[in-house]
Design a protein around this motif. Structure first.
Motif, PDB file in Angstrom:
ATOM      1  N   HIS B 178      57.635  72.406  47.209  1.00  0.00           N
ATOM      2  CA  HIS B 178      58.790  72.715  46.357  1.00  0.00           C
ATOM      3  C   HIS B 178      58.567  72.213  44.932  1.00  0.00           C
ATOM      4  O   HIS B 178      58.795  72.935  43.958  1.00  0.00           O
ATOM      5  CB  HIS B 178      60.043  72.079  46.953  1.00  0.00           C
ATOM      6  CG  HIS B 178      61.270  72.245  46.119  1.00  0.00           C
ATOM      7  ND1 HIS B 178      61.892  73.456  45.917  1.00  0.00           N
ATOM      8  CD2 HIS B 178      61.996  71.343  45.395  1.00  0.00           C
ATOM      9  CE1 HIS B 178      62.947  73.294  45.123  1.00  0.00           C
ATOM     10  NE2 HIS B 178      63.034  72.011  44.802  1.00  0.00           N
ATOM     11  N   GLN B 181      55.980  74.274  43.175  1.00  0.00           N
ATOM     12  CA  GLN B 181      56.525  75.592  42.811  1.00  0.00           C
ATOM     13  C   GLN B 181      57.475  75.516  41.625  1.00  0.00           C
ATOM     14  O   GLN B 181      57.614  76.469  40.866  1.00  0.00           O
ATOM     15  CB  GLN B 181      57.263  76.191  44.018  1.00  0.00           C
ATOM     16  CG  GLN B 181      56.308  76.794  45.031  1.00  0.00           C
ATOM     17  CD  GLN B 181      57.038  77.359  46.232  1.00  0.00           C
ATOM     18  OE1 GLN B 181      58.215  77.072  46.452  1.00  0.00           O
ATOM     19  NE2 GLN B 181      56.327  78.160  47.022  1.00  0.00           N
ATOM     20  N   LYS B 182      58.168  74.385  41.527  1.00  0.00           N
ATOM     21  CA  LYS B 182      59.098  74.223  40.412  1.00  0.00           C
ATOM     22  C   LYS B 182      58.367  73.942  39.108  1.00  0.00           C
ATOM     23  O   LYS B 182      58.988  73.760  38.056  1.00  0.00           O
ATOM     24  CB  LYS B 182      60.068  73.080  40.719  1.00  0.00           C
ATOM     25  CG  LYS B 182      61.160  73.492  41.699  1.00  0.00           C
ATOM     26  CD  LYS B 182      62.144  74.431  41.013  1.00  0.00           C
ATOM     27  CE  LYS B 182      62.831  75.347  41.995  1.00  0.00           C
ATOM     28  NZ  LYS B 182      63.763  76.271  41.304  1.00  0.00           N
ATOM     29  N   TYR B 184      56.371  71.331  38.358  1.00  0.00           N
ATOM     30  CA  TYR B 184      56.068  69.946  38.011  1.00  0.00           C
ATOM     31  C   TYR B 184      54.569  69.731  38.126  1.00  0.00           C
ATOM     32  O   TYR B 184      53.896  70.334  38.976  1.00  0.00           O
ATOM     33  CB  TYR B 184      56.844  68.978  38.909  1.00  0.00           C
ATOM     34  CG  TYR B 184      58.341  69.004  38.648  1.00  0.00           C
ATOM     35  CD1 TYR B 184      58.877  68.381  37.517  1.00  0.00           C
ATOM     36  CD2 TYR B 184      59.211  69.653  39.516  1.00  0.00           C
ATOM     37  CE1 TYR B 184      60.246  68.409  37.275  1.00  0.00           C
ATOM     38  CE2 TYR B 184      60.587  69.681  39.276  1.00  0.00           C
ATOM     39  CZ  TYR B 184      61.100  69.055  38.147  1.00  0.00           C
ATOM     40  OH  TYR B 184      62.444  69.083  37.895  1.00  0.00           O
ATOM     41  N   GLY B 276      61.691  65.468  38.044  1.00  0.00           N
ATOM     42  CA  GLY B 276      62.251  66.090  39.244  1.00  0.00           C
ATOM     43  C   GLY B 276      62.326  65.056  40.356  1.00  0.00           C
ATOM     44  O   GLY B 276      61.434  64.216  40.475  1.00  0.00           O
ATOM     45  N   THR B 294      68.268  67.139  45.295  1.00  0.00           N
ATOM     46  CA  THR B 294      67.556  67.966  46.267  1.00  0.00           C
ATOM     47  C   THR B 294      67.048  67.084  47.416  1.00  0.00           C
ATOM     48  O   THR B 294      66.653  65.947  47.188  1.00  0.00           O
ATOM     49  CB  THR B 294      66.362  68.650  45.580  1.00  0.00           C
ATOM     50  OG1 THR B 294      66.860  69.485  44.537  1.00  0.00           O
ATOM     51  CG2 THR B 294      65.551  69.480  46.569  1.00  0.00           C
ATOM     52  N   GLN B 333      67.992  72.765  48.059  1.00  0.00           N
ATOM     53  CA  GLN B 333      67.701  72.631  46.630  1.00  0.00           C
ATOM     54  C   GLN B 333      68.975  72.371  45.839  1.00  0.00           C
ATOM     55  O   GLN B 333      69.974  73.058  45.997  1.00  0.00           O
ATOM     56  CB  GLN B 333      67.015  73.872  46.084  1.00  0.00           C
ATOM     57  CG  GLN B 333      66.656  73.661  44.608  1.00  0.00           C
ATOM     58  CD  GLN B 333      65.946  74.835  43.999  1.00  0.00           C
ATOM     59  OE1 GLN B 333      65.408  75.687  44.697  1.00  0.00           O
ATOM     60  NE2 GLN B 333      65.933  74.888  42.681  1.00  0.00           N
ATOM     61  N   THR B 337      66.039  69.149  41.023  1.00  0.00           N
ATOM     62  CA  THR B 337      64.730  69.814  40.872  1.00  0.00           C
ATOM     63  C   THR B 337      64.898  71.188  40.246  1.00  0.00           C
ATOM     64  O   THR B 337      64.001  72.028  40.326  1.00  0.00           O
ATOM     65  CB  THR B 337      64.021  69.979  42.230  1.00  0.00           C
ATOM     66  OG1 THR B 337      64.876  70.719  43.123  1.00  0.00           O
ATOM     67  CG2 THR B 337      63.678  68.646  42.851  1.00  0.00           C
ATOM     68  N   SER B 338      66.051  71.429  39.603  1.00  0.00           N
ATOM     69  CA  SER B 338      66.326  72.776  39.067  1.00  0.00           C
ATOM     70  C   SER B 338      66.208  72.799  37.550  1.00  0.00           C
ATOM     71  O   SER B 338      67.172  73.095  36.859  1.00  0.00           O
ATOM     72  CB  SER B 338      67.734  73.216  39.480  1.00  0.00           C
ATOM     73  OG  SER B 338      67.844  73.233  40.875  1.00  0.00           O
ATOM     74  N   ARG B 341      62.304  76.159  33.292  1.00  0.00           N
ATOM     75  CA  ARG B 341      60.874  76.020  32.976  1.00  0.00           C
ATOM     76  C   ARG B 341      60.626  76.099  31.479  1.00  0.00           C
ATOM     77  O   ARG B 341      61.173  76.942  30.808  1.00  0.00           O
ATOM     78  CB  ARG B 341      60.102  77.156  33.643  1.00  0.00           C
ATOM     79  CG  ARG B 341      60.265  77.098  35.142  1.00  0.00           C
ATOM     80  CD  ARG B 341      58.963  77.315  35.791  1.00  0.00           C
ATOM     81  NE  ARG B 341      59.195  77.577  37.224  1.00  0.00           N
ATOM     82  CZ  ARG B 341      58.210  77.934  38.033  1.00  0.00           C
ATOM     83  NH1 ARG B 341      56.992  78.078  37.596  1.00  0.00           N
ATOM     84  NH2 ARG B 341      58.463  78.124  39.293  1.00  0.00           N
TER      85      ARG B 341
END
Lengths: 341, 341
Positions: B178, B181-182, B184, B276, B294, B333, B337-338, B341
């Motif tokens: 996760h 993918q976010k 980080y 995050g 999260t 989620q 962690t949102s 970007r």
DNA sequence: TGTTATGATGTTAGCGCTAACATAATGTTA
DNA sequence: TAACATTATGTTAGCGCTAACATCATAACA
């Protein structure tokens, strides 16, 4: 010939036979090794090991009419407050012969009564029960129980037998006084669950408000819903909707207080300047939050330790030092109530 | 004439005499009322009530070689994770004849072994034990125990008997994936206690880092200290001191995650933009915090419920549907962690 | 040296309940 | 109506251990 199965495990007779002694000698060797000569003791220990013998506790309890069971009844297994006390009780009974038997009454008096009945059926060596609000029947059962009984978490005038805890009324009052002294004007109360101890905290709080000239029933918001952090955020939202001039809250417990903090942060209200927050119990997280949260510190572990000590001196038939122990509480002031006037 | 005291309570003979029947009839009336005629049953019920009779459970256990005790061994009484599962177990056994006997191994294998011995001494109807990392001896004891055994909280290839839980490795891996993918880049791991389950979560996390091309052992910070919110704040401070470029952390559990959040807030680091944070277990507070956190949601209550259901079907000598139940987990989620970007 | 205290071990019975078998009373079938 | 099944209740013997008393050996003492 009639035969019964048995449990299929080795018995004390098996050990006795293997060691070449009588069963009573094995019994003695296991319970009080000093009563048996080194010579036989060694033989018996060997036999025990070889057979992987574990005494049948029920047979022992039946024969000796002593169960070595300590019945403990609490209203919640997930509430950290009771968890700390339980841990103390388990720690204290850890090495001895006693077995703790735990029951969860879920804040239901009838459930508590049922558990007391069940536990007394095991002929417990002692009983520990949370609170002072037992039903009439529960009280009678415990009063006539042939074992020490300790009520924990709070104290009162009329113990069933012994008591260890603190005054929730005084704790609530101390919280209220603190907020008044810090100069907050419209001081609210957030309460979840509202079990008897919560009620007494609230009464203490009200008393502080009255004597500080700040009592306003409109600022009290309670629910029977069980406590949670989420609920704390919701309750402070509701109370602020009703009374936008609210400038401080005493929360029933720390979960609500943390939730109230989050609620304020979300709404853009500054803690402690626009809103003072104080919790109850001082869980570990209260010191770590940002801003850190003021709370009434209570020593739950000490309550458990004292309860066991009281039981042990009662079982040793010593008179306990005192029938009622007040472990007190301590206001832990932190950032959430430290505004510049 | 030789005499013994007895427990001083009414016995089944007292009830039998008062009701004018034999003891076995009383025994039957209490255990299975359908086996006794209405006529006698009424008489017996009256006698029971009048004498305030409660069966002596030890005598019953001894005579029937069935104890109706369910032994449960967990490593912590204060960890919310086990508290939820315990609650499910207590709830499920609530109305039946079974008595839960709880032991706290405090994450010490030798302690666990001792508890297993003690519990087996009571001839339990079933055993529930947390984790899969028992000592060799503990395993042997449980394998030869004449009762169902359920290992809870995690699953593995080689159950002693039955298992219900989820894969901590996969949970840790999901958390790692996760964060990758976010977007980080320098993703750390904060671990407290580091019991076997924590280790497996960490290994899952490492695996995710490797396959995402982000593995850096320097970003892993663990301690054997037990977990706390305060510790979370400390650990993230230490890791940031070592690696100021850190931009995300997977925390071993939710207490650490909350502490990490507070630590960031204190240090003026924006969550989720500059950091995050993801936790593990999804305790109730995670959704309430600001920003919300999260986490990997696990269903501890379901684990307890399944464990009891498995035991019950084993005791009814039905073959259980499955020997191993995976209750899974679910990434929840939230804001922490949102980041944009 | 005999008498008595002390300690180590054994014998017996029973803790309170229920399994296993026995018996009596009733219902069912050909 | 006999033969058998079914149901309701009772009798007896133990489940595995320990309390209470008994016995035997040795130490302590006069």
């Amino acid at each position: 010939m009639r035969k019964r199965k048995g449990a299929g495990r080795p018995t004390i007779s098996d050990v006795a036979e293997k060691a070449g002694v009588s069963t009573i000698t094995v019994s003695r060797a296991l319970r009080d090794p000093s009563k048996v000569s080194d010579h036989l003791r060694r033989k018996i220990d060997n036999a025990v090991k070889k057979l992987n013998y574990v005494p049948h506790s029920h047979a022992s309890a039946l024969a000796s009419t002593r169960s070595n069971i300590i019945g403990v009844i609490v209203p919640s297994l997930t509430n950290n407050v009771f968890a700390d006390t339980l841990r103390a009780i388990y720690d204290a009974f850890d090495q001895g012969v006693y077995q703790v038997q735990l029951g969860n009454s879920r804040y239901v008096a009838k459930e508590e009564e049922r558990l007391v009945r069940t536990f007394l059926g095991q002929g417990p060596s002692a009983m520990i029960i949370a609170g002072t609000d037992q039903t009439e029947i529960t009280r009678e059962l415990l009063e006539s129980a042939p074992c020490p009984v300790v009520q924990i978490m709070e104290i009162g005038d009329d113990p069933i037998d012994m008591m260890v805890g603190f005054s929730h009324f005084e704790g609530g009052r101390a919280a209220g006084i603190h907020l008044v002294q810090k100069g907050y004007k419209r001081i609210g109360f957030l309460g979840a669950r509202m079990d008897p101890r919560s009620h007494r905290r609230m009464e203490g709080f009200k008393e502080a408000m009255r004597s500080g000239g700040r009592y306003d029933p409109d600022l009290i918001m309670t629910t029977t819903t069980s406590s949670s952090v989420t609920l704390g955020a919701e309750l402070i939202g509701q109370l602020r909707a009703r009374r936008p001039d609210l400038d401080a809250v005493f929360c029933n417990n720390d979960d609500l207080a943390l939730g109230a903090l989050f609620g304020c942060q979300k709404a853009g209200i500054s803690v402690p300047d626009d809103m003072g927050i104080i919790g109850f119990n001082d869980l570990e997280m209260m010191a770590a939050s940002y801003p850190s949260l003021t709370s009434i510190r209570t020593d739950r572990y000490a309550i458990g330790k004292h309860a066991v000590a009281m039981i042990q001196s009662a079982l040793d038939s010593e008179m306990p030092d005192q029938k009622i122990i007040d472990v007190g509480f301590e206001l832990q002031q932190r950032e959430s109530t430290s505004r510049k006037r």
